[in-house]
Design a protein around this motif. Structure first.
Motif, short mmCIF file in Angstrom:
data_model
loop_
_atom_site.label_atom_id
_atom_site.label_comp_id
_atom_site.label_asym_id
_atom_site.label_seq_id
_atom_site.Cartn_x
_atom_site.Cartn_y
_atom_site.Cartn_z
N PHE A 1 27.28 20.93 -31.33
CA PHE A 1 26.47 20.28 -30.36
C PHE A 1 27.27 20.49 -28.92
N ARG A 2 28.44 20.12 -28.96
CA ARG A 2 29.32 19.80 -27.77
C ARG A 2 29.04 21.03 -26.59
N PRO A 3 28.91 22.23 -27.23
CA PRO A 3 28.86 23.40 -26.14
C PRO A 3 27.55 23.31 -25.52
N LEU A 4 26.55 22.85 -26.02
CA LEU A 4 25.21 22.72 -25.54
C LEU A 4 25.07 21.56 -24.62
N ILE A 5 25.79 20.55 -25.17
CA ILE A 5 25.66 19.32 -24.09
C ILE A 5 26.48 19.80 -22.74
N ASP A 6 27.64 20.25 -22.97
CA ASP A 6 28.27 20.94 -21.95
C ASP A 6 27.54 21.70 -20.78
N GLU A 7 26.69 22.66 -21.54
CA GLU A 7 25.84 23.53 -20.70
C GLU A 7 24.82 22.55 -19.94
N ALA A 8 24.13 21.73 -20.60
CA ALA A 8 23.10 20.95 -20.01
C ALA A 8 23.86 20.15 -18.82
N ALA A 9 24.82 19.60 -18.98
CA ALA A 9 25.75 18.67 -17.86
C ALA A 9 26.11 19.60 -16.88
N GLU A 10 26.45 20.96 -17.23
CA GLU A 10 26.69 21.81 -15.97
C GLU A 10 25.46 22.09 -15.25
N ARG B 1 22.21 14.51 -24.93
CA ARG B 1 22.42 14.65 -26.52
C ARG B 1 20.99 15.28 -26.63
N ILE B 2 20.02 14.42 -26.13
CA ILE B 2 18.54 14.91 -26.56
C ILE B 2 18.30 16.19 -26.22
N ILE B 3 18.81 16.55 -24.98
CA ILE B 3 18.49 18.02 -24.45
C ILE B 3 19.10 19.06 -25.53
N ALA B 4 20.46 18.58 -25.99
CA ALA B 4 21.09 19.50 -26.87
C ALA B 4 20.31 19.71 -27.99
N ASP B 5 20.08 18.67 -28.75
CA ASP B 5 19.34 18.34 -29.86
C ASP B 5 18.08 19.31 -29.93
N PRO C 1 12.82 25.02 -14.34
CA PRO C 1 12.96 25.26 -15.81
C PRO C 1 14.46 25.44 -16.03
N PHE C 2 14.77 24.80 -17.11
CA PHE C 2 16.14 24.70 -17.50
C PHE C 2 16.28 25.02 -19.19
N LEU C 3 15.15 24.53 -19.79
CA LEU C 3 15.51 24.47 -21.31
C LEU C 3 15.27 25.99 -21.93
N TYR C 4 14.84 26.90 -21.29
CA TYR C 4 14.83 28.24 -21.63
C TYR C 4 16.33 28.99 -21.57
N LYS C 5 17.09 28.47 -20.60
CA LYS C 5 18.45 28.86 -20.51
C LYS C 5 19.12 28.11 -21.67
N MET C 6 18.86 26.94 -21.96
CA MET C 6 19.64 26.30 -23.34
C MET C 6 19.28 26.99 -24.59
N SER C 7 18.02 27.68 -24.67
CA SER C 7 17.65 28.51 -25.77
C SER C 7 18.52 29.70 -25.87
#
Length: 959
Positions: free
Chosen positions: A265-274, A291-295, A338-344
């Motif tokens: 999870f932590r790399p995804l959290i860091d990505e969302a934070a950035e 955390r919600i965005i990462a999960d 839009p940001f969630l598609y980048k997280m994907s």
């Protein structure tokens, strides 16, 4: 260990102990209406435990992808706020199907935990079942003794009750005690701040790592004296089902208190934070959102990869809830683009090693998520317009609807917080919607709130979460009715649970299991091979088979020795050429003959109730009995038609992927003799040229008369060779791979029947293309003689059209164009007459103008006018009015049309686009335009008058 090493260590450990490593099944369970999503490792083996299916191995292990976000297992609201709740997670598990039992399961679990993973013994506790006198179940002394024999001290073994240590698949079926391994995370992990609590305190300090389920009972129901009793008897074959959460193991082995601090999870959290330009670990609410965005980005990516798309029902609805929750928390962090598609994309990069199928679906998932993000932004703006028309209630009587929010805002702006509200009688309170304005309405001690039902509507339909609404309405002295909202949410959960309860998946009738005659034999490569004695299918090679023995007769789920003439029942043959319904292909029909050549039965359908057993649904034309020899004859003409359609389905699938993109996946099919139906994932209707290209590509391979090849191999080798595994299908470990020519165009896992060469199909033609659900399209098509029949129908239609238009075939187009031109001319004449009538009535409409804070406002309903006529009427009224606002509405054919105009001198203060958008929200529509002229549409004509009545209030709010 990193997470990949933890997963690999688990699978390697059990593979070395004779377990078959089985691929994770899709998140959408195959052929199981009782499950929303796969939520445990045992899901894909459920039919094995229930006796409906047998595998050629008796030990298995897997890392199963799971989602818990709806129905019975719904952790959605907890995700991000606790250290261990997730929507998507991975379940490591080992399974025994009538092979080893408690002794080995316990010994191996302890060995892997303490030696393989190196977790200190002094940090571990185990639990066993203490028994239940009510259910007449004894304590699990066997498991207790097994733990002692592994070296676990008695002071670390705890006996717990039914709620904690007894597992049941459902109201009936396999069940048994379980034993859990817990880890002491230390005082810092206690959610209640306990400095020195003891196991089994449930404060969060002691975390369950692994659950070992011992299936040894069969649970039944009995009604006695009005009381339901659970009567549990021993199963003939005891089984093992275990589950260990990868995320929790990672937290322990990486020395983290929270799963969210692991490498999963932590790399995804860091990505969302950035992306949000915030820092993790500084602010609690910010951390929750990250955390919600990462999960949720993990859940969305995996669900879309497995064929689920956002929609308003079923699995798609749950996915939409997950995504909108992430998007809302992105908004709270300032992520308005839009940001969630980048997280994907980041999820795919992290997980593609364990799940390589993600790579192929990366563009598809990103596009689907981005479309949903853009839709969410639009829906949110409509939701804010709808918020204006929700009702305020009194906190002291929250069920009483008092006044719309837009009117409350007007009063609040006029009187402010200093107004001393007059306490009015309840009878007057109930009529405030019609009362003259302004009226002070609320006593000082009874604050106004947005009702729970309004909150639920805004959340469920428009994506506005209650805390978001609270922030908005707080600006004008309101709060929200959270208690009423929670009551509505609970009702929704109950509805969702009911809709996904499905038909209870029952254990196969013992009659079918008996007739299947399962038996075990040593496997040449070690282990045990489980086979069926009966129902050998030879229909790939034969459609006419002599000397078949009737080995079983079933009628009303009862074993019979014979069927009399005229009776209907089910026959089991030792060998059969009849294909049993599977994979979308319908079952064969045909006839049975005696040795003397007499027709003895009609075969109406062929089914497979359990693995290894094929039953023929028949009507006896002469007496039938067990032991009788018959000749089985499949309706060859019908089978040929089915084969043509089935092979054409493979060509269609390949043509779709070649033409539209590799995001296309099969989402369901029907292969019948008269047609084929194919559902697939795609975002938009097919263009006419796309349809032609798809037809041409399929027909090109048909005309090339390419040879069809079939190979039997293990499922992993098949998938690795490039064969497509179809969405929603369940595969055994040995699969048939069907390829067109060298497999470069089409190569799929398929157990159905096919033509020998593509030329046997004859011709392929698409009949229709339509939408099934959001993101899912459906094609219906015909082949062979079906194409000829379709062409004959089309030719007949053209002939009748020629008679109607009195034109020859070559003149039809010109005749149709002439008719269309005549219709266009008549329509223009009608519009001119309507406009003339509208202009004549415009003067009367001006008499209904109202004054709103010095601005003239006309909101009126006009009948039987299209938008063009309404625009001209608005222009006419605007020139006559001089200065003011005009909104006209018309309803026809279940649709609403709205046109708004603002004179030039008022556009600095008023916006026609915003006015018409707010009015359209009431009629369940939307729209917009320029500041001086705008249009909108709606779907609820019944609320048109209400929409127009709201216009003065909308303008008042803007002023």
């Amino acid at each position: 260990m990193n997470s990949n090493q933890i997963r690999k260590t688990f699978l390697d450990f059990f593979a070395a102990r004779g377990h078959r490593v089985v691929r994770s099944s899709p998140l959408v369970p195959a052929n199981d209406p009782t499950l929303l999503f796969a939520n445990a490792g045992m899901n894909q083996f459920k039919d094995v435990f229930l006796g409906r299916e047998k595998r050629d191995y008796s030990r298995a292990c897997s890392s199963q992808k799971c989602v818990r976000a709806g129905g019975k297992h719904n952790d959605l609201e907890q995700v991000g706020r606790t250290t261990r709740h997730h929507t998507f997670f991975e379940m490591l598990g080992n399974f025994s199907f009538g092979d080893y039992f408690k002794k080995d399961a316990i010994a191996w679990a302890w060995e892997l935990i303490t030696q393989g993973y190196g977790i200190p013994v002094e940090k571990l506790y185990v639990t066993t079942f203490k028994g239940s006198p009510i259910e007449l179940l004894p304590p699990d002394d066997e498991a207790y003794d097994c733990w002692l024999s592994t070296g676990v001290s008695a002071d670390r073994i705890f006996q717990l009750g039914m709620d904690e240590n007894f597992w049941q698949m459902g109201e009936t079926g396999p069940c048994g005690p379980c034993s859990e391994i817990h880890y002491d995370m230390g005082p810092a992990a206690s959610d209640l701040g306990h400095p020195d609590c003891k196991f089994p305190c449930d404060c969060g300090r002691y975390v369950e790592l692994w659950n070992l389920v011992f299936m040894q009972y069969e649970q039944r129901k009995d009604i006695k004296n009005g009381v339901t009793l659970n009567m549990s008897s021993l199963l003939p074959k005891r089984s093992i089902d275990t589950g260990a959460g990868l995320e929790r193991l990672a937290a322990v082995l990486q020395d983290k208190i929270s799963n969210f601090d692991t490498d999963l999870f932590r790399p995804l959290i860091d990505e969302a934070a950035e992306l949000a330009n915030v820092e993790y670990g500084v602010n609690h609410e910010t951390d929750v959102s990250l955390r919600i965005i990462a999960d949720h980005s993990r859940a969305a990516t995996f669900l879309i990869s497995d064929g689920v798309l956002p929609s308003n029902e079923g699995r798609g609805y749950v996915l939409r809830l997950i995504m909108r929750r992430a998007l809302y928390h992105g908004q709270t962090l300032g992520l308005n683009e839009p940001f969630l598609y980048k997280m994907s994309g980041h999820v795919v990069d992290m997980m593609k090693g364990a799940y390589p199928e993600l790579i192929q679906s990366t563009p598809h998932a990103a596009k689907a998520i981005k479309i949903e993000e853009e839709g969410f932004a639009r829906t949110t703006s409509v939701g804010l317009a709808m918020l204006e028309h929700q009702d305020v209630a009194l906190r002291t009587t929250p069920g009483t609807r008092v006044i719309p929010i837009q009117r409350w805002k007007k009063l609040y702006a006029q009187f402010g917080g200093n107004l001393e509200w007059a306490l009015l009688p309840a009878s007057l309170l109930m009529n405030l919607r019609q009362a003259p304005e302004p009226i002070p309405i609320i006593p000082a001690h009874a604050a106004g709130i947005v009702t729970g039902s309004s909150l639920f509507l805004l959340h469920d339909t428009y994506g506005l979460r209650p805390d978001f609404v609270r922030d908005v309405v707080r600006n004008y002295g309101l709060d929200v009715d959270m208690q009423g909202y929670e009551a509505e949410m609970q009702r929704q959960r109950e509805r969702a649970r009911a809709s996904w309860k499905g038909a209870e998946k029952k254990i196969a009738s013992p009659i079918y299991q008996q007739l299947a005659g399962f038996y075990s034999t040593p496997h040449p490569e070690g282990g045990v091979l489980i086979l069926g004695r009966q129902s050998v299918f030879v229909g790939y090679e034969e459609t006419d088979l002599a000397n078949c023995s009737i080995v079983g007769i079933i009628q009303n789920e009862q074993k019979r020795a014979k069927l009399s003439k005229g009776e209907e029942g089910e026959l089991v043959l030792d060998r059969t050429p009849f294909y049993a319904e599977a994979g979308g292909q319908v079952g064969d029909t045909g006839r049975l003959f005696s040795d003397s050549g007499e027709e003895v039965a009609q075969v109406k359908d062929t089914q497979r109730p359990v693995t290894g057993l094929i039953v023929h649904k028949v009507k006896a034309l002469l007496p039938l009995e067990v032991g009788m020899k018959v000749t089985a004859q499949v309706d060859a003409e019908r089978r040929d038609a089915i084969r043509r359609n089935h092979t054409a389905t493979h060509l269609l699938h390949a043509a779709l992927r070649s033409t539209l993109g590799t995001h296309v996946k099969q989402a369901g099919s029907l292969v019948a003799p008269d047609r084929l139906r194919f559902d697939f994932t795609h975002y938009a209707p097919l263009e006419e040229q796309d349809r032609l290209d798809i037809e041409d590509l399929a027909n090109r391979h048909i005309l090339a008369n390419e040879e069809m090849h079939t190979n039997v191999m293990d499922v992993d080798s098949a998938v690795n060779s490039g064969a497509m595994a179809l969405f929603g299908e369940k595969y055994g470990d040995k699969v048939r791979v069907v390829s067109v020519a060298d497999g470069s165009f089409s190569k799929e896992l398929c157990g159905g029947t096919h033509v020998r060469r593509t030329g046997d199909i004859g011709l392929f033609k698409i009949i229709s293309e339509s939408s099934v659900a959001a993101g899912t399209r459906r094609i219906e098509a015909v082949t062979g003689t079906g194409v000829i029949e379709d062409l004959r129908k089309a030719s007949g239609t053209l002939a009748r059209l020629g008679e109607t238009l009195r034109a020859k075939p070559g003149e039809l187009l010109a005749a149709a164009e002439k008719l269309a031109e005549s219709e266009k001319k008549l329509r223009k004449e009608l519009e001119a007459a309507q406009l003339k009538r509208a202009v004549a009535s415009a003067g009367n409409l001006l008499d209904r103008t109202r004054d709103v804070n010095g601005v003239k406002v006309l909101a009126a309903r006009v009948e039987a006018l299209d938008r063009a006529a309404m625009r001209q009427m608005v222009d006419n009224l605007r020139s006559r009015m001089g200065s003011g606002v005009i909104v006209l509405g018309s309803a026809a054919d279940s649709n609403v049309a709205l046109v708004a105009a603002v004179t030039k001198d008022l556009t600095a203060r008023l916006d026609a686009g915003k006015i018409v958008k707010a009015a359209a929200a009431i009629v369940e529509g939307s729209g917009g335009g320029r500041k001086d002229l705008a249009e909108a549409g709606g779907k609820n004509p019944a609320r048109l008058d209400e929409s127009l009545e709201a216009v003065p209030g909308i303008i008042q709010g803007m002023l």
